[in-house]
Design an enzyme around this catalytic site. Structure first.
Site, PDB file in Angstrom:
ATOM      1  N   CYS A   1      -8.667  -6.732   3.417  1.00 53.73           N
ATOM      2  CA  CYS A   1      -8.672  -5.354   3.910  1.00 53.73           C
ATOM      3  C   CYS A   1     -10.067  -4.753   3.907  1.00 53.73           C
ATOM      4  CB  CYS A   1      -7.693  -4.491   3.121  1.00 53.73           C
ATOM      5  SG  CYS A   1      -7.867  -4.686   1.351  1.00 53.73           S
TER       6      CYS A   1
ATOM      7  N   SER B   1       4.994  -6.456  -2.345  1.00 53.61           N
ATOM      8  CA  SER B   1       4.739  -6.535  -0.907  1.00 53.61           C
ATOM      9  C   SER B   1       5.349  -7.815  -0.368  1.00 53.61           C
ATOM     10  CB  SER B   1       3.229  -6.556  -0.675  1.00 53.61           C
ATOM     11  OG  SER B   1       2.939  -6.945   0.645  1.00 53.61           O
ATOM     12  N   GLY B   2       5.972  -7.734   0.803  1.00 51.93           N
ATOM     13  CA  GLY B   2       6.631  -8.906   1.377  1.00 51.93           C
ATOM     14  C   GLY B   2       5.696 -10.031   1.754  1.00 51.93           C
TER      15      GLY B   2
ATOM     16  N   SER C   1       0.830  -1.210   0.000  1.00 54.44           N
ATOM     17  CA  SER C   1       0.000   0.000   0.000  1.00 54.44           C
ATOM     18  C   SER C   1       0.861   1.255   0.000  1.00 54.44           C
ATOM     19  CB  SER C   1      -0.911   0.020   1.238  1.00 54.44           C
ATOM     20  OG  SER C   1      -1.879  -1.001   1.155  1.00 54.44           O
TER      21      SER C   1
ATOM     22  N   ASN D   1      -6.076  -9.042  -7.593  1.00 58.97           N
ATOM     23  CA  ASN D   1      -6.029  -9.760  -6.319  1.00 58.97           C
ATOM     24  C   ASN D   1      -7.282 -10.572  -6.041  1.00 58.97           C
ATOM     25  OD1 ASN D   1      -7.098  -7.047  -6.149  1.00 58.97           O
ATOM     26  ND2 ASN D   1      -7.301  -7.355  -3.947  1.00 58.97           N
TER      27      ASN D   1
END
Lengths: 392, 392
Positions: free
Chosen positions: A333, A207-208, A75, A159
Site C-alpha cells: 500500500c 482481512s479476506g 482497513s 506485516n
C-alpha cells in the site's frame, strides 16, 4: 498468458483458494437475492451470510457468531474499530471530552492514518515504544492508559517484520482499566491460532485477501456489549455497518476461515513453513552483511524480512521481478513512497538501511520449487546491485 | 436447485450480468496481484483497475477517469461524499465552525443516517420539502443555502417511487453559492443518462449491484479539485480511500458501466421498459382503489410503486413469493421494519396506506413472461388479502 510466477509476497495478498472460488460462484450466478429481501431469493442469501458468520466466528473463537461484523477490508475493520470506539466514548460523555486512543508506532497504515485523522478531529493520541525487534512490551503502556482512553490498538503480528506482539498482556492491562482493546490480526489470521477469549480482545480485525479469500472483504470481531459508532451508517449488520451485504465474498471469507482453521491444525503444513523460512534464512546468512529483522522468537513462520546495506530494496524487487519472482521491499500500500518504512524507523534502523529491505512471505500454495528459485536468485541479485553505483 | 423465479425487484438488487462475471473471473484466478505491488502481477492488476476507471468515467461523462474513486458500495460512496465534504470544510475553517449539510426527506437511508450522525457530531442539518410526488423543487432550497453550507445532497431518482429530481436546477443554485453538490445516482445509473458535467454535480454516487455488477462495489465521482476528508484513510485511490483495491469487482463494475451505457443508447430496450410499466399500470388500474405513486412525468421507466388501501404490503410480498414472484414492499435494507417508509410519509401519505405499498422494478433480464406472471397474480393476491381480517 500468465508468466510462470514465483509468488512470495503473501503478506501483500494471496491467490484465492480454489475451494473459496467454488464456494462463491453460485452466489454470483443463481443466488443473487438481496439478504434484506423477505422472499426466497433473499432468504437464501441471508442463510449463506449467517453460515459464513459462524465460520469466521470459529476461526477467532468468538462466543457468538453475532459478534462478527462483515466489512470491505482489514482497513475498514481497523477504522471502524478505533474510530467507532473513540466516537462512541465521546457520545457517552455527551460530547464533553474527546477521548484518548493509544497505539504503537509499528501499526499498519490503516491504523496509523486513522489515528492521524482522529487527532486532527480533536482526539488525543499516545504511542507506546517498540524495541529493536519491533516488539512492544506491555510495560510500555504503563502511564499511557488514562481514564479518558477509549481504546488501545496493537497489531497481533507485524506485516513487515513478522514480530508477534504480546497482545494478551496488553489486553489484560486494558481490562483492569476498563479500556477497550483492539488488535489488527490481518497478518496473524490463518498463520497462528486466534482466540479472542483467551487473548482478551474486545475488537479484532481480519482481512479476506490475506487468507485465500478475495480482496474487498474483511471482518471485525466486536465483543458482545461493545458499542461502536458506525463508520458507514445503515441497517445492515445489526446497524453496525451499512451497505448491501457482499454475499459472494462473505461466503468466500467464511470458506477461507474454515480452511485456515483446518490448516492451523495440520502440523506438517506448519513445519513446512518453518523449513521454507530456515532455507531462506540460511541463504541470507551467506550474503555479506545481510541482516535478518524482527523478533528472533516471537515471530511468524511464514515470512522473513532482510536488509542489505548498500542495496536499494526497490531495485532488488525489480531485479527479482525480471527473474519472475514476486517479493516486496515493504507493504504494497505504500509502494513507490520515497519514505523509509515507519516500522523499521520505529525499530531504530537507519533510514538508508531501511530502504535496502526485502520482505519474503509465503502461504498455502507455496512449494519447494518457489523457495528454491528465490534462494538461487537472491545472492546474485544482491551482488549485482552492489556493483552498480547507487542512483539514489 | 433454483426455483423458477420471477424476479421483479431490480431496485433492491440485480442478477449479475454474465459478461460481467466473465470479465471478473480471470482476476479471481490468475491475476491475483495487489495493484500496489511493483512486479508484473501487481502491475497487471493495476492496469485492470485503471481501465475500469475509464469505463465508469464514461458512464457518468467525467472529464478525467481520475475523478472516479472506487468504494465498497453506494452507501459508502454517499457517506464518503457527504461526511467527507462536511469534515473537509471544517478542516478548512481550522476547526472553527461545524458546517451545514442540506438534503431532502426522501433520501436513501445511507444519506439519511449519515446526516443523523453528522448532526450528532455537531454539524447543522437542513432539509428541503418534498411534494406529494416525492419531487423536491429547486425553490425549496432557497433560504437553506447559508454560507456555512458544505454540501447539498439530493438523490437523482428515488429508490421507492422512481421520481426523478431536478438535480440540474439544484446544482445551479449550489454553484452560485459555491456549495458542493452531491447526488446519489444509485437508482438512476443505467436507467437514464448520467452526465456530471451537464448536471453540474461535484460528487455523484453509483453502486455496482443495481446495474448488473456484484454487491460490494461502488464508485464516487469526485470533481477535480474537490477535497474530501477520507472515510477510510489510506494510500489507495490517491489517498482518497484506504484498503487494497477489490480488483475483480472493480473490473466487473467497469464492464457493467460499459454495458449500461450501450443499453442506454438502445431505444428498443428503453421502450420495452415503458411497455412493461404500462402493462403493469393498466393491471393496477383495474384493482379497486389502487394508487400509483411517484411523479407522473419525471420518473423512471423501470419501476412502479403502488398502494392498496386495506392491504398489508408485507403480506402481499409474501403471498406473491409463494407464487414464485419476487417484489418488495419497500427498500430491502429496511425490510422487517415496523415503520412506514419515510419517503411516503414525506410525500404526505397516511402511514396506514404507506404500509399497503408494493414496489415493482425490472431490468436487463426481465422478459414478457415475468411481467405477465405478475400481472396475472397481482389482482387475485390483493383481493384475497382484502378478504382476510387485518392482523395488524
Amino acid at each position: 498468458m500468465t508468466r510462470d510466477a514465483t509468488y512470495l509476497d503473501y503478506n501483500a495478498t494471496t491467490p484465492i483458494r480454489p475451494e473459496v472460488l467454488d464456494a462463491m460462484l453460485p452466489y454470483f450466478r443463481e443466488h443473487y437475492g438481496n439478504p434484506g429481501s423477505p422472499y426466497f431469493l433473499g432468504q437464501r442469501a441471508r442463510k449463506a451470510v449467517e453460515r459464513a458468520r459462524e465460520q469466521v466466528a470459529a476461526l477467532v473463537n468468538a462466543k457468538d457468531p453475532q459478534e462478527i461484523v462483515f466489512t470491505s477490508s482489514g482497513s475498514e475493520s481497523d477504522t471502524l474499530a478505533i474510530s467507532g470506539a473513540a466516537w462512541s466514548k465521546w457520545e457517552e460523555s455527551y460530547g464533553r471530552t474527546k477521548p484518548r486512543v493509544v497505539s504503537t508506532p509499528i501499526e499498519h497504515d490503516a491504523v496509523r492514518m486513522t489515528l492521524v485523522q482522529l487527532k486532527m478531529r480533536g482526539f488525543d493520541r499516545a504511542l507506546a515504544k517498540a524495541d529493536e525487534y519491533g516488539y512492544v512490551a506491555p510495560e510500555q503502556f504503563e502511564g499511557l492508559l488514562t481514564p479518558e482512553t477509549a481504546v488501545v490498538s496493537v497489531m497481533h503480528a507485524n506485516n513487515e517484520v513478522g514480530t508477534i506482539e504480546p497482545v494478551e498482556g496488553i489486553a489484560a492491562l486494558c481490562r483492569e482499566k476498563e479500556i477497550l482493546f483492539h488488535t489488527d490480526a490481518v497478518q496473524s489470521a490463518g498463520k497462528i491460532p486466534l482466540d479472542v477469549q483467551k487473548m482478551g480482545a474486545d475488537l479484532l480485525s481480519i482481512s479476506g485477501h490475506k487468507i485465500g479469500a478475495p480482496k474487498g472483504i474483511g471482518a471485525l470481531y466486536v465483543k458482545r456489549g461493545v458499542r461502536l459508532s458506525p463508520l458507514i451508517a445503515g441497517h445492515q449488520e445489526k446497524n453496525r455497518r451499512g451497505g448491501t451485504e457482499n454475499v459472494p465474498f462473505i461466503v468466500g471469507l467464511g470458506a477461507a476461515c474454515e480452511l485456515a482453521l483446518k490448516d492451523l491444525g495440520d502440523a506438517k503444513k506448519q513445519q513446512r513453513y518453518e523449513s521454507f523460512r530456515r532455507l531462506l534464512a540460511e541463504t541470507a546468512a551467506r550474503i555479506p552483511d545481510c541482516r535478518l529483522n524482527g523478533h528472533p522468537a516471537n515471530r511468524l513462520s511464514t515470512c522473513l524480512h532482510l536488509s542489505f546495506p548498500g542495496v536499494d530494496g526497490h531495485a532488488l524487487v525489480i531485479a527479482l521481478d525480471l527473474a519472475g519472482i514476486c517479493v516486496s521491499s515493504g507493504p504494497a500500500c505504500s509502494t513507490g513512497s520515497p519514505q523509509p518504512s515507519h516500522v523499521l524507523i520505529a525499530m531504530g534502523m537507519e533510514p538508508e538501511l531501511a530502504q535496502g529491505s526485502l520482505r519474503i512471505s509465503f502461504g498455502y500454495a507455496t512449494n519447494d520449487e518457489d523457495v528454491r528459485r528465490l534462494a538461487e536468485a537472491l545472492p546474485g541479485a544482491v551482488e549485482k546491485l552492489r556493483q552498480v553505483p547507487a542512483a539514489r
